[in-house]
Design an enzyme around this catalytic site. Structure first.
Site, mmCIF file in Angstrom:
data_model
loop_
_atom_site.group_PDB
_atom_site.id
_atom_site.type_symbol
_atom_site.label_atom_id
_atom_site.label_comp_id
_atom_site.label_asym_id
_atom_site.label_seq_id
_atom_site.Cartn_x
_atom_site.Cartn_y
_atom_site.Cartn_z
ATOM 1 N N GLU A 269 -4.550 17.221 0.060
ATOM 2 C CA GLU A 269 -4.338 16.535 1.342
ATOM 3 C C GLU A 269 -5.069 17.240 2.475
ATOM 4 O OE1 GLU A 269 -3.120 13.665 1.645
ATOM 5 O OE2 GLU A 269 -1.772 13.312 -0.032
ATOM 6 N N ARG A 273 -8.003 15.146 4.414
ATOM 7 C CA ARG A 273 -7.730 14.759 5.810
ATOM 8 C C ARG A 273 -8.380 15.728 6.802
ATOM 9 N NH1 ARG A 273 -1.933 11.641 5.674
ATOM 10 N NH2 ARG A 273 -1.733 11.583 3.416
ATOM 11 N N GLU A 536 -5.880 0.644 0.740
ATOM 12 C CA GLU A 536 -6.770 0.398 -0.418
ATOM 13 C C GLU A 536 -7.254 -1.039 -0.565
ATOM 14 O OE1 GLU A 536 -3.922 2.143 -0.567
ATOM 15 O OE2 GLU A 536 -4.733 4.169 -0.813
HETATM 16 C C1 DMJ Z 1 -4.924 8.259 1.451
HETATM 17 O O1 DMJ Z 1 -4.453 9.488 1.869
HETATM 18 C C2 DMJ Z 1 -6.139 8.418 0.608
HETATM 19 O O2 DMJ Z 1 -6.787 7.211 0.531
HETATM 20 C C3 DMJ Z 1 -5.849 8.849 -0.760
HETATM 21 O O3 DMJ Z 1 -6.962 8.971 -1.609
HETATM 22 C C4 DMJ Z 1 -4.919 7.878 -1.427
HETATM 23 N N1 DMJ Z 1 -4.130 7.154 -0.567
HETATM 24 C C5 DMJ Z 1 -3.804 7.523 0.746
HETATM 25 C C6 DMJ Z 1 -3.425 6.266 1.475
HETATM 26 O O4 DMJ Z 1 -2.849 5.316 0.692
#
Ligand code: DMJ
Length: 648
Positions: A269, A273, A536
């Site tokens: 994460e 991010r 998505e």
């Molecule tokens: C996001 O943090 C990213 O897209 C991750 O790869 C998977 N899904 C979450 C959001 O749904």
């Protein structure tokens, strides 16, 4: 030994003859040489060895290619959703993660592995403390050498800009000449401003906004780092031309983003991010401050790789460098979608720092995955960072597996189509996915099922809906005879995901939908009915629009905008909902940071012309942060992967 003075021989102060002294010195130097040589035969962990041996040596790779994978099947194992599923479920990040208690001393990796081989691994909800205390110190030695390399960055931003084929923001910021499209884009921009303003008013500096209670949420996914929504929003604000807001965000990053935190973070994460967000902000704006920050942060992630295989563990303490496996991951294993979703960002960290260590780390992961035996050519979701063997046979294109596949094709695209290994791995994986997972429902919907040791679970997660876009962007580079087929497959999956939205009362899709017991793209379990502002499905609309210009994708995107406005917009921001099938919605009180970085960005791009962040130049990381294609005139390939010479 006693040295006696001999008669008639001149003696030194010590009472020794010259020849005796010579013999003694010879003996002494022999002894010293012997001791020094012995250091090289000591085990890895011996501190002195670290002092004398190269500090940047990469970890040895242990690939258990001939392991009997059936040994690793865990009977009755309950598959946990990928961390993202867990953390985001109903937006209750902190509550869920708090239940992951840690057992500091009892479960070490070796024990865990023994258990797995015996087929008795227990999936307890603990973070298994791994033997990384000393290894993290090891890595710190490496880190200080990085620091030197990092401060001596020779990255030339102006040169980089010249390598782009087109201006990042297009001729007119991607403004469509079509009034309806422009109007829709303005609406999305307004949604972003609304989400941002409320975050700023009620949760500034916290990780997410709680829009019902009008306060901030910190959670424990980012190891004490703050401002996830700010870092995740930088590029969205910038491309939307929300410049005052972007400046506020930039100022916060400069003055308040404290990287000296001491908490336990999800490596994945933080990477997608924070590292992704800062990298994009740097590449888009050229602000050196973003580069400094991201290199500082990147260095803090390196100790996670200090395992016997170099496969990183899922959790890292950003202060001490100590790392753990998630307690819910079988037998101390690492998660495919986590360690397989570092490549894009880490290659860029090497690019900016002029330090190959980041690329080496991810190339090591790549090598191991390429070499290891795969059941039916599929990649299971759990791998031991100690033995390098699969831990159980759950395969999914949704949670736990998803972005690993995404990063294969995107690594190829980001390398200016030079990374043949990534390309080959991607197309072989896709072939295995098609052979084993892709299904057609009785009603004619194409979907990607999950695979549990050879048995299909006819379920598709919302997370798996990114795959429409993925198969789409990879279509063109497939074998010529398969290109149209890939494009058709991408369109079919995107259509199925759209169906999961249009078959609900809210016109938003559930967390997971099924194709069994008479169900067709609908959730059958109460626990799968929530929607947490995930991107998505919209992500796939955006890619499919760019690839086909079929107007239906813009229509579907607009349906999503209307549904978000109607059901998720509340007085102080946007909130996820608990049941997409309920006429009267119940809100989960969480405005996820990926709503700002992904959902709204993809919508904005969907209603923009294609020259806003053109796909020839930019690859989006899995959090929708755009990273530039690396173009070099003279690429050379080393053992650690492509060596970028900065010649463009
Ligand atoms: C996001 O943090 C990213 O897209 C991750 O790869 C998977 N899904 C979450 C959001 O749904």
């Amino acid at each position: 030994m006693v040295f006696r003075k001999l008669p008639g021989v001149s003696a030194s102060g010590m009472g020794l003859r010259l020849s005796q002294k010579f013999v003694f010195l010879l003996f002494l130097s022999g002894l010293v040489t012997l001791c020094f040589g012995a250091l090289f035969f000591l085990p890895d962990s011996v501190r002195l060895k670290r002092i004398f041996l190269s500090k940047t040596e990469s970890q040895p790779v242990t690939v258990g290619s001939d392991n009997d994978l059936r040994d690793h099947l865990k009977k009755g194992a309950k598959d946990m959703e990928h961390l993202r599923g867990i953390t985001s479920a109903k937006g209750e990040t902190s509550t869920k993660l708090k239940s992951l208690s840690r057992k500091p001393s009892i479960t070490n990796e070796a024990k865990a592995d023994e258990k797995v081989v015996g087929g008795e691994a227990l999936e307890d909800l603990t973070m298994s403390r791994s033997k990384t205390e000393s290894s993290s110190k090891d890595e710190k030695v490496t880190s200080s050498s990085n620091q030197r390399a990092n401060t001596d960055t020779s990255f030339d931003y102006n040169k980089f800009k010249k390598c782009l084929l087109k201006p990042p923001l297009g001729i007119e910021h991607g403004k469509s000449s079509h009034p309806q499209t422009l109007h829709r884009r303005d609406k999305v921009k307004e949604m972003m401003k609304f989400a941002w303003d409320n975050y700023k008013s009620f949760a500034w500096g916290k990780n997410e906004l709680r829009p019902l209670t009008k306060n901030g949420h910190i959670g424990n996914m980012f190891g004490g780092l703050r401002g996830a929504s700010i870092v995740d929003s930088l590029d969205t604000l910038y491309i939307m031309g929300l410049i005052d807001e972007y400046n506020d965000a930039k100022e916060w990053v400069e003055t308040s983003l404290d990287l000296n935190s001491n908490g336990e973070a999800s490596l994945f994460e933080v990477n997608i991010r924070y590292v992704g967000g800062l990298l994009s902000a740097y590449y888009l704006t050229g602000e050196e401050m973003f580069k400094r920050k991201v290199l500082e942060l990147g260095e803090k992630l390196l100790p996670a790789f200090n395992t016997p295989t170099g496969i990183p563990r899922g959790v890292i303490n950003l202060g001490s460098g100590t790392s753990w496996s998630w307690g819910w991951a079988s037998a101390g294993s690492s998660i495919l979608a986590e360690f397989g979703t570092l490549h894009l960002e880490f290659v860029h960290l090497s690019e900016l720092s002029n330090n190959p260590i980041y690329t080496e780390k991810v190339m090591n992961i790549r090598r191991l995955l390429n070499k290891i035996e795969k059941p039916h050519g599929l990649y299971p979701n759990f791998l031991s960072p100690v033995s390098g063997n699969w831990v159980q046979h759950h395969v999914s294109i949704g949670g736990l597996g998803d972005s690993f596949y995404e990063y294969l094709i995107k690594s190829y695209l980001m390398s200016d189509k030079t990374d043949e290994e990534a390309k080959n791995m991607y197309y072989s994986a896709l072939e295995a996915i098609e052979a084993n997972l892709v299904q057609k429902s009785p009603g004619g919907l194409t979907y990607m099922a999950e695979w549990r040791g050879g048995i299909l679970d006819h379920k598709m997660g919302h997370l798996a809906c990114f795959s429409g876009g993925m198969v789409g962007i990879g279509a063109d580079d497939g074998a010529p005879e398969k290109r149209q087929h890939f494009l058709d497959l991408a369109a079919e999956i995107t259509h199925t995901c759209h169906e999961s939205y249009s078959r609900s009362a809210t016109k938003l899709g559930p967390e997971a939908f099924r194709f069994d017991g008479g169900a067709e793209a609908t959730a059958t379990r109460l626990s799968d009915r929530y929607y947490i502002l995930r991107p998505e499905v919209i992500e796939s609309y955006m890619y499919m629009w760019r690839l086909t210009h079929d107007p239906k994708y813009r229509e579907w995107g607009w349906e999503a905008v209307e549904a978000l406005e109607q059901h998720c917009r509340v007085e102080a921001g946007f909130s996820g909902i608990r049941d997409v099938y309920a006429q009267t919605v119940s809100h989960d009180n969480m405005q996820q940071s990926f709503f700002l970085s992904e959902t709204l960005k993809y919508l904005y791009l969907l209603f923009s012309d294609d020259d806003l962040l053109p796909l020839e130049d930019w690859v989006f990381n899995t959090e929708a942060h755009p990273l530039p294609v690396i173009r070099k005139k003279n690429n050379t390939t080393t053992l650690a992967g492509p060596l970028f010479l900065g010649l463009c």
